[in-house]
Scaffold this motif. Sequence first.
Motif, PDB file in Angstrom:
ATOM      1  N   SER A 354      30.134   0.627  -9.379  1.00  0.00           N
ATOM      2  CA  SER A 354      30.617   1.780  -8.608  1.00  0.00           C
ATOM      3  C   SER A 354      30.298   1.631  -7.122  1.00  0.00           C
ATOM      4  O   SER A 354      31.138   1.942  -6.260  1.00  0.00           O
ATOM      5  N   LEU A 355      29.113   1.130  -6.790  1.00  0.00           N
ATOM      6  CA  LEU A 355      28.770   0.959  -5.378  1.00  0.00           C
ATOM      7  C   LEU A 355      29.524  -0.211  -4.753  1.00  0.00           C
ATOM      8  O   LEU A 355      29.794  -0.211  -3.544  1.00  0.00           O
ATOM      9  N   GLY A 356      29.877  -1.217  -5.564  1.00  0.00           N
ATOM     10  CA  GLY A 356      30.733  -2.288  -5.055  1.00  0.00           C
ATOM     11  C   GLY A 356      32.084  -1.753  -4.632  1.00  0.00           C
ATOM     12  O   GLY A 356      32.626  -2.144  -3.581  1.00  0.00           O
ATOM     13  N   LEU A 357      32.625  -0.819  -5.425  1.00  0.00           N
ATOM     14  CA  LEU A 357      33.899  -0.197  -5.067  1.00  0.00           C
ATOM     15  C   LEU A 357      33.754   0.697  -3.837  1.00  0.00           C
ATOM     16  O   LEU A 357      34.666   0.763  -2.999  1.00  0.00           O
ATOM     17  N   ILE A 358      32.611   1.389  -3.730  1.00  0.00           N
ATOM     18  CA  ILE A 358      32.375   2.230  -2.555  1.00  0.00           C
ATOM     19  C   ILE A 358      32.436   1.386  -1.284  1.00  0.00           C
ATOM     20  O   ILE A 358      33.017   1.777  -0.262  1.00  0.00           O
ATOM     21  N   GLY A 359      31.851   0.188  -1.328  1.00  0.00           N
ATOM     22  CA  GLY A 359      31.879  -0.699  -0.169  1.00  0.00           C
ATOM     23  C   GLY A 359      33.274  -1.157   0.191  1.00  0.00           C
ATOM     24  O   GLY A 359      33.541  -1.516   1.350  1.00  0.00           O
ATOM     25  N   LEU A 360      34.189  -1.150  -0.781  1.00  0.00           N
ATOM     26  CA  LEU A 360      35.576  -1.536  -0.520  1.00  0.00           C
ATOM     27  C   LEU A 360      36.421  -0.375  -0.011  1.00  0.00           C
ATOM     28  O   LEU A 360      37.450  -0.587   0.643  1.00  0.00           O
TER      29      LEU A 360
END
Length: 656
Positions: A354-360
Amino acid sequence: MSITSMKNDSLVDEDEPSRPIRRWLESFRRDPGRRITPVSVVHSIEESNRASLILANGGGFYGSHSSASDRMSALSNPSVIIQGVPPGTREGYGRHYFDLHAANVNTANSQLSRELKGRHLQMIAIGGSIGTGLFVASGQSLTAGGPASLLIAYSFVGVMLYCTCQALGELAVAFPVAGSFSAYSTRFIDPAWGFAMGWNYALQWLIVLPLELIAASLTAGYWNTTHSRAIYVTIFLATIVIINLFSVKTYGEAEFIFSIIKIIAVIGFILLGIVINIGGFPDEGYMGGRFWQHPGAFNNGFKGLCCVFVTAAFAFTGTELVGLAAAETVNPRKSIPRAIKQVFWRISLFYIVSLGLIGLLVPYNHPDLLGPESVADASSSPFVIAIESAGISILPGVMNSVILVAVISVGNSAVFGSSRTLAALADQRQAPRILGYVDRRGRPLAAIIASSFFGLLGYLADLEHQTHVLQWLLAVGGLSSIFTWASICLAHIRFRRAWAAKGRSLSQLTFRSQAGVLGSYIGLISNLLVLIAQLWTAAWPIPPTFPDPKDLPPHEAADLVTGNKMPTDFTNNGIGVMIESPRDIVHNFFLQYLCAPIVITMYFGYKFWYRTKIVKIEEIDLDTGRRRNLPILILEREEEEKKAWPRWKRVYKFLC
């Protein structure tokens, strides 16, 4: 039938409707035989004397035929010969003496209700700590270090916590005792360190409760800003108190429901985030890793990465509640290992993905990340920002609802964690004795009420300068989790050393850490590195980050140009710090590192007062309170069943 008997029957009939109410009121009365621990740990020569007599007569963990009143009567008898202290050295101990063996016995036989089931523990492990740490504070992490630092720091803390939880699982299955972390520190490290860790952990949750209440009131303001926040604080605090006052089973059921909602929401966001990234924001098309290139993958360099570590640790706080709940679990031998293994999935799926997607989806210089109203303000949640930026009008409200459930859930866990820790400390004479009050339904009633009173600090939500007050509250418990996790790893290392020193085989342990002693060393060193990183960033903070007027909405850009809004208004979340004098450096240092001197003061103060010593490896008690293995025939049957499992099931059981 006589008149007298008719009157008696009439009285019975009239009294019948009040019986449920009477039974309910009676349940809050103290049961003389119920305590968090059966006999208090002693702190004086006389009490050591009496406790030794009780232990000698079978009043310890292994049980006896003596009643609770008999044991309490023995405690009150002043004419008992001193045992356990060499006669020639009594004067050296003075009036204060810590009996480690009595402490081990006392925490071994919890009188709390054992009502938590496997499904409760699994949901506590998976979703018990998903709250403002993930949904809101991750925005501060993104701004401080950028998307790459976000992934690196959360992955690092995730590995560290995986090793820690494996060590905790081994200890909790072998010793499902009251007090958990402080009890392990007392038994395997040093009684003074156990005292410091117990109060450290209790203070952490006592402070988290009002913080979560304020976060909930701010989140509720998403739908209505005209109502006073005190109204929402009252509603949420009452809900949390009622849940905890019913029973530990009610707490487990509430967490089960809350966790399911949070898990569904996170999985839904992951799917939505993938769709948004592929489809892009309105009129922008495919996004990919655009924000990793501009404004960039990192912010503030290596120091920015170090700043993210403590925020990441705050996000994972609550995972260790599984160990604290061991004393109230129906079958800890099976339930705890399953719950501990679930940590792997939460780390890999809920946080990293989820945080990887937030960074995108959200750039680290997004204006809404730079200017939250408060450290608990959900308007700065990168999850909400990502959905709003995609032009979806309904889902931001849904996501705010999930955040509301999440903060109530963490507040619920705060009362549970602090009340159990305070009650165990009370029965070890390390907290006011009234906090050890356990009613007839096995609830630590006084500790629950005391913990709930700290929720009144939530009414600071209407204070004009609430941010500064909250920052100092957070400073008290900001590093608490790091100290707790490091202590768990160290306790496990010393436990294994003592186990080997006495020639015992690891096969005698019901559950063994998958990470082993090496994992505990990794966890211990990692926690120490986080403490060092926080020390560095506290003494030499990152300079403030001011927004570019081009990145702000027109009205806010105009306020910035005309001076109606100062640049420092966008850095009140603590990411950037203005240093204009030595006083500012000291202020920021204690704001970020206050927990450390508090823990050190408690440790050395208790150590000097009670003259405790680090427990020697050969003196560590490995038997008192240890849950014995099942009969050999049952264990052999279980092993035969495991051999018949297909390979996929073996892999699944190993991971889950």
